[in-house]
Design an enzyme around this catalytic site. Structure first.
Site, short mmCIF file in Angstrom:
data_model
loop_
_atom_site.label_atom_id
_atom_site.label_comp_id
_atom_site.label_asym_id
_atom_site.label_seq_id
_atom_site.Cartn_x
_atom_site.Cartn_y
_atom_site.Cartn_z
N GLU A 93 64.84 13.73 57.32
CA GLU A 93 63.78 14.69 57.68
C GLU A 93 62.48 13.92 57.65
OE1 GLU A 93 64.33 17.82 58.38
OE2 GLU A 93 66.44 17.85 57.83
N CYS A 110 54.32 18.12 56.67
CA CYS A 110 54.86 17.45 57.85
C CYS A 110 54.66 18.30 59.09
CB CYS A 110 56.34 17.17 57.64
SG CYS A 110 57.26 18.66 57.27
N SER A 164 58.61 9.84 55.21
CA SER A 164 57.93 9.37 56.42
C SER A 164 58.93 8.79 57.42
CB SER A 164 56.91 8.31 56.05
OG SER A 164 57.57 7.21 55.47
P1 NAD Z 1 57.77 8.20 51.88
O1 NAD Z 1 58.63 7.91 53.06
O2 NAD Z 1 56.69 7.22 51.56
O3 NAD Z 1 58.65 8.33 50.55
C1 NAD Z 1 59.74 9.23 50.46
C2 NAD Z 1 60.73 8.71 49.43
O4 NAD Z 1 61.34 7.51 49.90
C3 NAD Z 1 60.11 8.39 48.08
O5 NAD Z 1 61.00 8.78 47.08
C4 NAD Z 1 59.96 6.88 48.13
O6 NAD Z 1 59.98 6.26 46.87
C5 NAD Z 1 61.19 6.49 48.92
N1 NAD Z 1 61.02 5.20 49.62
C6 NAD Z 1 59.99 4.86 50.43
N2 NAD Z 1 60.21 3.62 50.94
C7 NAD Z 1 61.39 3.19 50.44
C8 NAD Z 1 62.16 2.00 50.58
N3 NAD Z 1 61.76 1.00 51.38
N4 NAD Z 1 63.34 1.90 49.92
C9 NAD Z 1 63.77 2.91 49.13
N5 NAD Z 1 63.08 4.06 48.94
C10 NAD Z 1 61.91 4.20 49.59
O7 NAD Z 1 57.18 9.68 52.11
P2 NAD Z 1 56.03 10.42 51.31
O8 NAD Z 1 54.74 9.71 51.58
O9 NAD Z 1 56.44 10.67 49.92
O10 NAD Z 1 56.01 11.84 52.04
C11 NAD Z 1 55.18 12.14 53.14
C12 NAD Z 1 55.97 11.99 54.42
O11 NAD Z 1 57.09 12.87 54.39
C13 NAD Z 1 55.17 12.40 55.65
O12 NAD Z 1 55.42 11.48 56.67
C14 NAD Z 1 55.74 13.77 56.02
O13 NAD Z 1 55.62 14.08 57.37
C15 NAD Z 1 57.17 13.62 55.60
N6 NAD Z 1 57.77 14.91 55.33
C16 NAD Z 1 58.75 15.36 56.17
C17 NAD Z 1 59.29 16.62 55.98
C18 NAD Z 1 60.38 17.16 56.85
O14 NAD Z 1 61.10 18.04 56.41
N7 NAD Z 1 60.53 16.70 58.06
C19 NAD Z 1 58.83 17.41 54.93
C20 NAD Z 1 57.85 16.90 54.09
C21 NAD Z 1 57.32 15.65 54.28
C1 SIN Z 2 56.68 20.43 54.82
O1 SIN Z 2 57.89 20.39 54.56
O2 SIN Z 2 55.91 19.44 54.69
C2 SIN Z 2 56.08 21.69 55.32
C3 SIN Z 2 57.04 22.70 55.72
C4 SIN Z 2 56.25 23.86 56.23
O3 SIN Z 2 55.53 24.46 55.45
O4 SIN Z 2 56.29 24.13 57.42
#
Ligand code: NAD
Ligand code: SIN
Length: 484
Positions: free
Chosen positions: A244, A278, A222
């Site tokens: 990302e 995402c 995120s």
């Molecule tokens: P998240 O940010 O909550 O967690 C991701 C990772 O970071 C996890 O391993 C978590 O344990 C770790 N983390 C979180 N806070 C932390 C902290 N304070 N200190 C250390 N580690 C920490 O994300 P999520 O909920 O697992 O995934 C969903 C998010 O990911 C959505 O916002 C989505 O848009 C994004 N995402 C982006 C992409 C991309 O390529 N741009 C792809 C997929 C998902």
């Molecule tokens: C994702 O990484 O969350 C989605 C990538 C995609 O399917 O476009």
């Protein structure tokens, strides 16, 4: 009880707090163990450091061969991978299998990308020759998100290892199981001990890794977490950060001839993976008037009818959200939009079957005020109606993010405008916003990352370039004004 620390090719028990994950479709426990302690995280990082120079010194061909074998081992384990993913985060069977396939395919793509973007070259010069080569950074910390718990960390790990880095991987605590299958596949492929190490746990485990002896942090997750990491490493340019992050992605739908195709593209963009991509479209922008009304009706019809189920239901389009908490957050977000003036066209509701199950929602926010520019990671589409195309582009770009976007239209001139003016790293025409190609870069401006796109461009952040001018003999340079 699951082992939670993988160091030098061996799993052992964690030594910190207990955590468990339940399948959001069935309520059954899918993973249960202790998080890695800070000492164990330090051990994992030390193992990666000790293994790194020998791994980097191996000929590129050796690393490539081991990674190719890893692709074969992943393919052999694709059912286990799909099961691990579905059990932890509820993904439908067809999508979880697709994720396993993408993990194997990542290897070939990464090998090609590495040669093309981070390989070596040689050219002749008057003094001798010029050489370009690329060097690994060292030890990379890899943080995975829950929505593609195998494919996305794999998309950092494979190019990082190919380039000669070693890794410490912390999977998402919401989907820890697939990392065990990945470790098996790497071991069977002959990856030397210490080259990939794994620590399981949540933020505390992650925090210990951030403070460890690392040269890079490869993160998908995120924007909130990415921003925190960016601040954490401020003033440390020697640590490579690849962030990302999320999006609040717009899709403009403007007068295509076929209403049903337009509604299909919009609904799939918003509801694929239960909105947990995402790149999902969050905001769909349409013209006011009868034609726009028809498309909105067709979208709502799809939201009502799409099949929702668990991984045993082969024909389900959407699974549950990752957890009950995520389901509650989604309904809360919708309530917030309603309080700000949004008109619900189809409510996102918790389903009777409990867990993370929700229905797909559609809400018209055209007349709402103060809608936050936030990503709701769930199946809720916001509809925005506008009077002209200038306003459509303005509304589309009215976001701090810039991950994905699109236009559904048969009009070439409108596409040329969108292509030139819309602020999105993934920008599609008459295609869903989600479902990106691994053979292209993936990332976007604004809060969606730090301009280190992944997928095909991951090779760029896994190595740094070294440029050399080489003369075989030391000869006098003869500079003007320099003593002869
Ligand atoms: P998240 O940010 O909550 O967690 C991701 C990772 O970071 C996890 O391993 C978590 O344990 C770790 N983390 C979180 N806070 C932390 C902290 N304070 N200190 C250390 N580690 C920490 O994300 P999520 O909920 O697992 O995934 C969903 C998010 O990911 C959505 O916002 C989505 O848009 C994004 N995402 C982006 C992409 C991309 O390529 N741009 C792809 C997929 C998902
Ligand atoms: C994702 O990484 O969350 C989605 C990538 C995609 O399917 O476009």
């Amino acid at each position: 009880m699951a082992k939670s620390v993988y160091i030098n090719g061996r799993w052992s028990d964690g030594a910190d707090d207990w955590f468990e994950k339940t399948n959001p479709a069935t309520g059954e426990t899918s993973w249960d163990g202790q998080a890695s302690s800070p000492e164990q995280v330090a051990d994992a990082t030390r193992a990666a450091r000790e293994a790194q120079s020998a791994w980097a010194r191996r000929p590129q061909h050796d690393r490539t061969t081991i990674l190719e074998r890893y692709a074969e081992e992943i393919t052999k384990r694709s059912d286990d991978i799909a099961t691990a993913i579905s059990n932890d985060m509820g993904k439908t069977a067809w999508e979880a299998k697709g994720e396993a396939g993408a993990m194997a395919a990542k290897v070939g793509i990464s090998i090609k990308a590495q040669v093309e973007r981070a390989g070596t070259s040689y050219s002749e010069a008057a003094f001798g020759s010029m050489h370009l080569t690329h060097r690994p950074h060292g030890v990379m910390a890899v943080f995975g998100p829950f929505n593609f718990p195998g494919h996305l960390p794999n998309g950092h790990i494979v190019p990082a290892l190919l380039a000669g880095n070693t890794c410490v991987f912390k999977p998402s605590e919401l989907a820890p199981s697939v990392a065990h299958v990945m470790a098996d596949a790497f071991a069977a492929a002959g990856l030397p001990d210490g080259v990939l190490n794994i620590v399981q746990g949540g933020r505390d485990t992650g925090a210990a890794l951030l403070d460890g002896d690392i040269n890079g942090l490869l993160f998908t997750g995120s924007a909130q977490t990415g921003l925190f990491f960016h601040k954490h490493f401020a003033g440390r340019p020697e640590v490579i950060l690849a962030l990302e992050m999320g999006g609040n992605n717009p899709l403009i739908v403007w007068d295509p001839a076929d209403v049903d195709s337009a509604a299909d593209i919009a609904a799939q963009s918003a509801f694929l993976t239960t909105g947990q991509r995402c790149s999902c479209a969050r905001r769909v922008i349409l013209p006011t008037g009868k034609w726009g009304d028809q498309v909105v009706e067709a979208i709502v019809e799809r939201a009502k009818k799409l099949k929702i189920g668990d991984a045993s239901e082969e024909d389900a389009f959407m699974g549950p959200l990752v957890s009950e908490q995520a389901a509650q957050n989604a309904t809360d977000f919708q309530m917030m939009l309603s309080k700000k003036g949004g008109k619900s066209l189809r409510r996102l509701k918790r389903m009777d079957r409990g867990g993370g199950f929700v229905t797909a929602g559609v809400i018209d926010v055209t007349d709402a005020n103060d809608i936050p520019d936030d990503e709701l990671f769930g199946p809720l589409m916001q509809i925005i109606r506008v009077d002209d195309f200038d306003e459509a582009i303005l509304r589309a770009n009215d976001t701090r993010y810039g991950l994905s976007g699109g236009l559904v239209s048969d009009n070439d001139a409108l596409w040329l405008r969108v292509h030139a003016e819309m602020k999105a790293g993934i920008l599609n025409r008459n295609r869903p916003t989600a479902g990106a190609s691994g053979a292209m870069p993936f990332g976007g401006p604004g809060l969606s990352g730090n301009f280190r796109p992944g997928a095909y461009y991951a090779a760029d952040y896994c190595a740094w370039p070294q440029a050399s001018q080489v003369s075989d003999e030391a000869t006098r340079l003869g500079a003007i004004g320099f003593p002869k």
